[in-house]
Design an enzyme around this catalytic site. Structure first.
Site, short mmCIF file in Angstrom:
data_model
loop_
_atom_site.label_atom_id
_atom_site.label_comp_id
_atom_site.label_asym_id
_atom_site.label_seq_id
_atom_site.Cartn_x
_atom_site.Cartn_y
_atom_site.Cartn_z
N HIS A 34 0.86 -1.18 0.00
CA HIS A 34 0.00 0.00 0.00
C HIS A 34 0.90 1.24 0.00
O HIS A 34 2.13 1.13 -0.07
CB HIS A 34 -0.96 -0.01 1.19
CG HIS A 34 -0.29 -0.24 2.52
ND1 HIS A 34 0.58 0.68 3.09
CD2 HIS A 34 -0.37 -1.28 3.39
CE1 HIS A 34 0.99 0.22 4.25
NE2 HIS A 34 0.44 -0.97 4.46
N GLU A 35 0.31 2.41 0.08
CA GLU A 35 1.07 3.65 -0.01
C GLU A 35 2.15 3.76 1.05
O GLU A 35 3.20 4.36 0.82
CB GLU A 35 0.12 4.84 0.07
CG GLU A 35 0.80 6.21 0.07
CD GLU A 35 1.71 6.44 -1.13
OE1 GLU A 35 2.72 7.17 -0.97
OE2 GLU A 35 1.42 5.91 -2.22
N GLY A 36 1.91 3.16 2.22
CA GLY A 36 2.95 3.18 3.26
C GLY A 36 4.21 2.50 2.80
O GLY A 36 5.33 3.03 2.98
N HIS A 37 4.07 1.31 2.20
CA HIS A 37 5.24 0.62 1.69
C HIS A 37 5.91 1.42 0.56
O HIS A 37 7.14 1.51 0.48
CB HIS A 37 4.84 -0.75 1.12
CG HIS A 37 4.23 -1.68 2.12
ND1 HIS A 37 2.92 -2.10 2.05
CD2 HIS A 37 4.75 -2.28 3.22
CE1 HIS A 37 2.67 -2.94 3.03
NE2 HIS A 37 3.76 -3.05 3.78
N GLN A 155 8.28 -3.17 16.72
CA GLN A 155 9.11 -3.97 15.83
C GLN A 155 10.42 -3.28 15.53
O GLN A 155 11.48 -3.92 15.50
CB GLN A 155 8.35 -4.23 14.52
CG GLN A 155 9.15 -4.96 13.47
CD GLN A 155 8.33 -5.23 12.23
OE1 GLN A 155 7.58 -6.20 12.18
NE2 GLN A 155 8.45 -4.36 11.23
N SER A 187 -2.57 -0.10 6.55
CA SER A 187 -2.20 -1.47 6.91
C SER A 187 -2.83 -2.41 5.90
O SER A 187 -3.94 -2.17 5.41
CB SER A 187 -2.71 -1.81 8.31
OG SER A 187 -2.57 -3.20 8.57
#
Length: 298
Positions: A34-37, A155, A187
Site C-alpha cells: 500500500h502507499e505506506g510501503h 518492531q 495497513s
C-alpha cells in the site's frame, strides 16, 4: 535499471554483487503493498543507489493459523507497484528457501522489549519470528540501510536491538506512519474491514489525536493522556487491548512525559486488530491530521 525478481538467496547475492560499489537500501515487507510501503521505497530510492524490496509472508510470526491463511498474497500487483515506486530488485523467496529442512535457529530478543505491548497479546513467539526473519533477510541482502514504518514502532525497537547486539552492519531507518486522509494508519489488514467497520476504525486515530490535543494544552500525566484515548474509543464502542505510554527506546512505562514518549494502542475492530501510535515530544506539536468523517457509534 529494469526491475528483477529473484527467488533464492544465491540469486539475490549474485544480482547485488556488482552493485555494492553504491549504497543499497532495503524495504522488507510481507507484500500486499500500500502507499505506506511505497513511501518507504521512495525514501530508500532518494537515499541509495539500489533499492531492494522483499516480499515474504513469514509464517513464524503469526500466532494464529487463520491470520496467516487470510493474509493477502498479491505478488503480481505488488511487483507492478514496486517498479513504479523505484524498486530495482524484488526478493520473493518461498518458505522452504527461508526455512529449509532442519532449520533449528531462533533469534530471540530480551523479554523487556518483546513481552510487552504486542508481545503481551500475541506471545513471545511473535517477536522471535520477526527477529529471526529480519536477521535472515538483512544477512541475505546486506544493505547499507533498511527502512521500516513507525506504525510498527515496537518492531523497530526489536530490530534495532537485534542489529546492535549481533553487529549487523546496517542503519535502521524509521519513517513516519503513512495515513489515509481520515487519519487511519495504512495497513494491509485494513482491506478486511467492512465499510461500517472501516468508518468505526477512524476512532483509533481520533482517540490518539485526543491525547495529542491534551498534550498540546500542557497535560503530561500518563493516566490523563491514556484516559483521553480510552474515553474517545469508548464513545465509538471500541474496547482496546492495551493503551500504553512508554519510553520509545526501552518500552518501559512512563508516568509523565518529560522527554519524548510513545503512546501506543491496539484495538480490535470486528475481526481485525488495529495497532497505532504517536510520539509525544515536549515542544513539538505533530498532531495527526484528520478528515471530516463522522464515527458511527455502536
Amino acid at each position: 535499471m529494469t526491475l528483477r525478481i529473484v527467488r533464492s538467496v544465491a540469486e539475490l547475492r549474485a544480482a547485488l554483487s556488482p552493485l555494492r560499489a553504491g549504497r543499497i537500501g532495503f524495504v522488507p515487507t510481507m507484500g500486499a503493498l500500500h502507499e505506506g510501503h511505497l513511501s518507504l521505497l521512495r525514501a530508500a530510492g532518494a537515499e541509495n543507489d539500489t533499492v531492494v524490496l522483499s516480499i515474504f509472508v513469514n509464517p513464524t510470526q503469526f500466532t494464529q493459523a487463520t491470520d496467516l491463511e487470510m493474509y493477502p498474497r498479491t505478488e503480481q500487483d505488488d511487483v507492478a507497484l514496486a517498479a513504479g515506486a523505484g524498486a530495482h530488485l524484488v526478493f520473493a523467496p518461498s518458505v522452504d528457501e527461508m526455512y529449509p529442512t532442519g532449520f533449528a535457529t531462533t533469534v530471540s530478543v530480551d523479554a523487556a522489549i518483546t513481552e510487552t505491548l504486542e508481545g503481551a497479546v500475541r506471545g513471545r513467539a511473535h517477536f522471535d519470528g520477526v527477529a529471526t526473519v529480519v536477521a535472515k533477510l538483512l544477512l541475505a541482502v546486506l544493505p547499507d540501510r533498511a527502512y521500516f514504518g513507525a506504525k510498527d514502532a515496537q518492531q523497530v525497537v526489536v530490530v534495532r536491538r537485534m542489529v546492535a547486539d549481533l553487529g549487523i552492519p546496517v542503519e535502521i531507518i524509521q519513517r513516519p506512519t503513512s495515513r489515509e486522509d481520515d487519519g487511519l494508519a495504512r495497513s494491509s489488514r485494513n482491506t478486511r474491514l467492512s465499510p461500517e467497520e472501516r468508518e468505526i476504525a477512524t476512532a483509533v486515530p481520533r482517540a490518539l489525536r485526543a491525547a495529542q490535543d491534551a498534550f498540546a494544552t500542557g497535560i503530561r500525566d500518563a493516566a490523563a493522556l491514556t484516559g483521553a484515548v480510552h474515553d474517545a474509543l469508548d464513545v465509538a464502542g471500541l474496547t482496546p487491548e492495551y493503551i500504553a505510554l512508554v519510553d520509545p527506546d526501552s518500552l518501559e512505562p512512563v508516568a509523565s512525559v518529560a522527554r519524548p514518549a510513545l503512546l501506543a494502542v491496539a484495538v480490535p475492530v470486528g475481526s481485525v486488530r488495529l495497532i497505532d501510535n504517536v510520539f509525544l515530544t515536549p515542544g513539538i506539536d505533530d498532531r495527526i491530521p484528520l478528515g471530516a468523517i463522522e464515527v458511527s457509534h455502536r
